[in-house]
Enzyme design. Structure first.
Site: not given
Lengths: 484, 477
Positions: A76, A151, A175
């Protein structure tokens, strides 16, 4: 090859069935072919990945390879990666090349894993749909009209689309679990303090936690093994010993006590999602578990408390993005005030600005007690709810999200309804508990995630419970159409 | 109207650690800009603070020394504001739960009056960097070497009633932190900084007046001047019908005035909240006890011992013990010569005088305690007189060797042989028949003249006691 799990890829690399270079080329080719539409990667480090893969193959040839050496994956874009752009989904950091590696990044490197690139995400991890990213929304591989969640939406979409066998994620209010649920993969948010936050760009420091996102619980166990552990550079990381997460994966579930919080099955839950969850629970009963309704009476306070604590912390954490030392700086600032207001005004997106304002307000003189202190008190109440529940049950199950993936644009104009999509995941962050989402079936042809919340440091049990389910079902092996 | 001055001081003492409070970067002064600032000090995305345990030990040391309440739990908080030399956009400090709680300090004024000053709290925090405004052609440069340097902020109660008291208090804290070896006390380099909260009120009034905070005071002399200026400003203001505004004022040493920096309205709302990156600091009783056991002899104890052991006056003992180095120097001189009073006179007199004149600290004295003690020994055993000693002392100061070497080389050994002294006396008397006649006529004042002549003739080496005695009997005839 891309349908293999990490455990399988590890075996294939060990046996010489495939080389890391071939594997890496394969995934890079898939990214090249499929990602222009999905937008799950913001940076693809093809050249470095191939060099790392060659190094991994060389290490294997000379006998110094570990089980994960040469296995490709993605980070990420919230984790600092030395020499590689780390933008955190924001224009603010579009020019930021991290000069150091995050703790998690170092660990993956040390294991010889091969980073394919960095995945898209909501700006500074603030969002539940990946629509707040400066780099554009990510599409859900199951239905490209829909969001992948957020997210960690890029990581979830990349794993679901078989662009990487696993990706790292971070979870502040859901997330990891929410996008895992919406994209039909397995994602684990560990206990707060289990994985070092060093080098992970902070959103809300007291809630942020990194974890693995993969296609199976077994893979999550392998990845958590690598990621977990005390780090003296993170004062909030905990010194508890890291157990062998793979060892108990097949443990029997006979006598396992599952709690179903009635608050997680009430109003707002899509009936079809509820049905999938109920069916999954039935599966657990078949495996010998007992089920009991429990109550987490302060659940309704979780979202309001979260939207004080998280913005308060983020308003302070993001102050360093001021255009002075790194990141976006406006053109020709007239004075200091102008430098700050335009750099930040131009660098941050709407949702980030909204949260900074809410947070600064909640912390300001005269409001601090009414908001911040009260929210902290609610955190205690929520923790106490769980503490009480864990005297009666071993773990808690429920839906990860109230509905399946919503359409792109559907909630982006209505922050409150967006915030409510994390209603079942936020409590675990406020309490610091580990939570896992695993594919449990489909509703409206979209994946549904089952959430499992455990007691502190009970990740091994969460993984065991998820793994046993995945031995009995094939939901986690389903593949979105068009990406085979 | 009669006015009373009310002062509280906030002292920032830079803790003498090797590394910063939340990072491993060095704290040494004077390095090239930004060469002592690591990723944590730069506030890069993703970095985290890790508390330097040595700062906790130093703060506890201070707390124990002032008899402060040391709560078992203290918390770091973020003080949020934007400034280019504040890299994170917040300073890590302490708000609700400081590491050192309520304590107190005794101060003694020159007139011997003693007073107890309350200390509200002392807390740990990180320093900011520096903004450099010259040499950048309309832009500002940022040096983050100082960012993250550990500070102990020591906050007094508004117990001080004059600029003089404030200076005595500040000097006492200065002395204490140096005794404790937690701060080098260098005010020029900013290791020890004072801000003064100053207000005035009519004598007899209970409520405090509105206070102004005076910043940027980097010497004790300026502290006194700045407070005096501010007190006069406030009194003038009120007496001419104005009101004092609550504000921060900057002291300008060149103009000897304070200027408004920002008003209360302009003041930041710092939005303090507990820093989620740092856990509360829990101090165990055993840790406090270990620190206590390790404490050096403190100024007050040392002063009492000097009075007791060396029969010194309270004033002398106070001056000598104000600095740990000076006290140690004195003790060493004393140990060599064995005459406490003589040692005081030389250490506080000739030595201190010369040091002051040349702007030197005791640690930089060209005359070592051993050498001064050795010289005083020669006074005690009558090898030299006190007067010759001044010459010897100057020679030692100039690096000409030890007292014995200088006495031998310059032939300064005192003449104590009565025969030799008598010879000189006889010669002096013979050369001054007029004065002799006058003396014998009753002008006994001329005794001094004869002593002077004898000493001169002996080049100051004749033992003054013997000279006096022998001269008296010879002059009688």
């Amino acid at each position: 090859m891309h349908n293999k799990t990490i455990a399988e890829l590890s075996a294939a690399l060990a046996s010489g069935e495939v080389s890391s270079v071939a594997l890496t080329e394969h995934f890079l080719a898939r990214i090249k072919r499929l990602d222009p539409e999905l937008n799950s990667f913001v940076t693809v480090t093809a050249e470095q990945a191939l060099a790392d893969a060659a190094a991994a193959d060389a290490a294997r040839a000379e006998g110094s390879a570990g089980p994960l050496t040469g296995v490709p994956f993605a980070h990420k874009d919230i984790f600092c990666t030395e020499g590689v752009k780390t933008a955190c989904g924001s224009k603010m950091l579009d020019n930021f090349i991290a000069p150091y590696d995050a703790a998690v990044v170092s660990k993956m490197k040390a294991a010889g894993m091969v980073m394919l690139g960095k995945t898209n995400m909501d700006e500074f991890a603030m969002g539940s749909s990946n629509e707040t990213s400066f780099y554009g929304p990510v599409k859900n591989p199951w239905d490209k009209e829909r969001v992948p969640g957020g997210s960690s939406g890029g990581s979830a979409a990349a794993v679901a689309a078989r662009l990487a066998p696993m990706a790292t994620g971070t979870d502040t209010g859901g997330s990891i679990r929410q996008p895992a649920s919406l994209c039909g993969i397995t994602g684990l948010k560990p206990t707060y303090g289990r994985v070092s936050r060093y080098g992970m760009i902070a959103f809300a420091s007291s809630l942020d936690q990194a974890g693995p996102m993969a296609r199976s619980a077994e893979d999550c166990a392998l990845m958590l093994q690598l990621m977990a552990g005390f780090d003296e550079r993170d004062s909030t990381s905990l010194e508890n010993e890291v157990p062998d997460y793979s060892k108990g994966l097949n443990n029997s579930l006979e006598g396992l006590r599952i709690g179903l919080p009635k608050e997680y099955f009430g109003e707002g839950l899509d009936p079809e999602v509820a049905k999938v969850i109920e069916t999954a629970i039935e599966e657990y009963k078949k495996m010998g578990a007992t089920v009991k309704e429990i109550s987490l009476p302060n659940t309704h306070l979780a979202v309001p408390a979260y939207y004080i604590v998280a913005p308060a912390e983020c308003s302070s954490n993001l102050s360093r993005m001021d255009g002075v030392r790194f990141g976006h700086r406006c053109d020709d600032p007239k004075n200091l005030e102008d430098l700050y207001s335009r750099s930040r005004g131009e660098g941050f997106g709407e949702e980030v600005k909204r949260r900074i304002l809410v947070g600064a307000y909640a912390l300001s003189a005269g409001y601090y007690d009414a908001y911040y202190i009260k929210a902290q008190q609610i955190r205690h109440l929520i923790s106490d709810d769980f503490k009480a529940a864990f005297t009666e049950v071993d773990l808690i199950m429920g839906p990860t999200t109230p509905s399946t993936a919503f359409n792109v644009g559907e909630k982006s104009k209505d922050p409150i309804s967006m915030y409510l999509s994390d209603i079942y995941t936020i409590s675990a962050n406020l309490a610091g508990l580990p939570g896992l989402s695993l594919p449990a079936g489909f509703a409206q042809n979209m994946p549904v995630g089952l959430q499992v919340i455990g007691n502190y440091f009970d990740e091994a049990r969460l993984l065991n419970v998820a793994h046993r389910f995945q031995q009995e079902t094939t939901w986690h092996q389903q593949t979105p159409a068009g990406i085979e | 109207m009669q006015w009373e001055t009310v002062i509280g001081l906030e002292i920032h003492a830079q803790l003498a650690t090797k590394t910063k409070i939340f990072s491993g970067a060095a704290t040494a002064y004077g390095a090239e800009p930004n060469t002592q600032a690591c990723a944590v000090d730069l506030g890069l995305p993703g970095v985290l603070p890790v508390l330097n345990k040595e700062t906790v030990r130093m703060a506890v040391k201070f707390g124990v020394a002032i008899g402060a309440q040391l709560d078992s739990r203290s918390v770091f908080a973020r003080k949020n504001y934007f400034y280019p030399d504040l890299p994170k956009g917040y300073q890590i400090s302490q708000m609700d739960l400081p590491i050192v709680g309520v304590g107190e300090l005794q101060i003694e004024m020159e007139d011997g009056e003693s007073k107890t000053i309350g200390i509200t709290r002392a807390h740990l925090e990180e320093d900011a960097g520096k903004s450099l405004h010259d040499d950048f052609h309309g832009q500002s440069g940022i040096d983050l070497n100082r960012a993250g340097t550990p500070l102990l902020e020591i906050v007094s109660e508004p117990d001080l009633r004059s600029a003089k008291e404030a200076v005595v208090y500040a000097k006492k804290i200065h002395s204490l932190v140096r005794y404790l070896e937690i701060c080098d006390g260098n005010m020029q380099e900013g290791s020890f900084r004072c801000d003064a909260n100053v207000s005035v009120r009519p004598v007899g009034q209970k409520e405090y007046g509105t206070r102004a905070e005076v910043k940027n005071v980097n010497s004790f002399r300026f502290l006194e001047r700045a407070i005096n200026f501010e007190v006069e400003r406030q009194i003038d203001l009120i007496e001419s019908g104005g009101t004092v505004a609550q504000e921060t004022r900057l002291y300008d040493a060149n103009k000897n005035e304070t200027r408004s920096m920002r008003s209360k309205e302009e003041a930041n709302d710092y939005r303090y909240f507990p820093d989620p990156d740092l856990l509360p600091v829990v101090i165990e009783a055993s840790f406090i006890e270990a620190v206590r056991a390790d404490l050096p002899e403190l100024p007050d104890e040392k002063k009492a011992r000097f009075i007791e052991e060396f029969s010194l006056s309270a004033y002398d003992a106070g001056v000598l013990t104000a600095s740990r180095e000076l006290a140690a120097y004195y003790e060493e001189v004393n140990a060599v010569c064995g005459e406490p009073k003589l040692a005081v006179n030389w250490v506080m007199g000739d030595l201190s005088g010369l040091l002051n004149k040349e702007g030197k600290e005791i640690g930089e004295s060209p005359v070592s305690a051993q050498r001064l003690g050795g010289m005083l020994q020669r006074i005690v055993d009558k090898t030299i007189s006190g007067k010759i000693a001044k010459e010897v002392f100057e020679a030692i100061w100039n690096g000409e060797g030890s007292a014995d070497e200088i006495i031998a080389k310059k032939g300064l050994k005192q003449i104590t042989d009565s025969g030799a002294i008598e010879g000189i006396i006889d010669e002096v008397i013979a050369n001054n028949p007029n004065q002799l006649a006058q003396y014998r006529d009753g002008k006994e004042k001329l005794m001094g003249f004869f002593v002077g002549q004898v000493m001169k003739a002996s080049k100051g080496k004749a033992n003054p006691g013997q000279v006096n005695q022998l001269l008296k009997s010879k002059l009688k005839g």
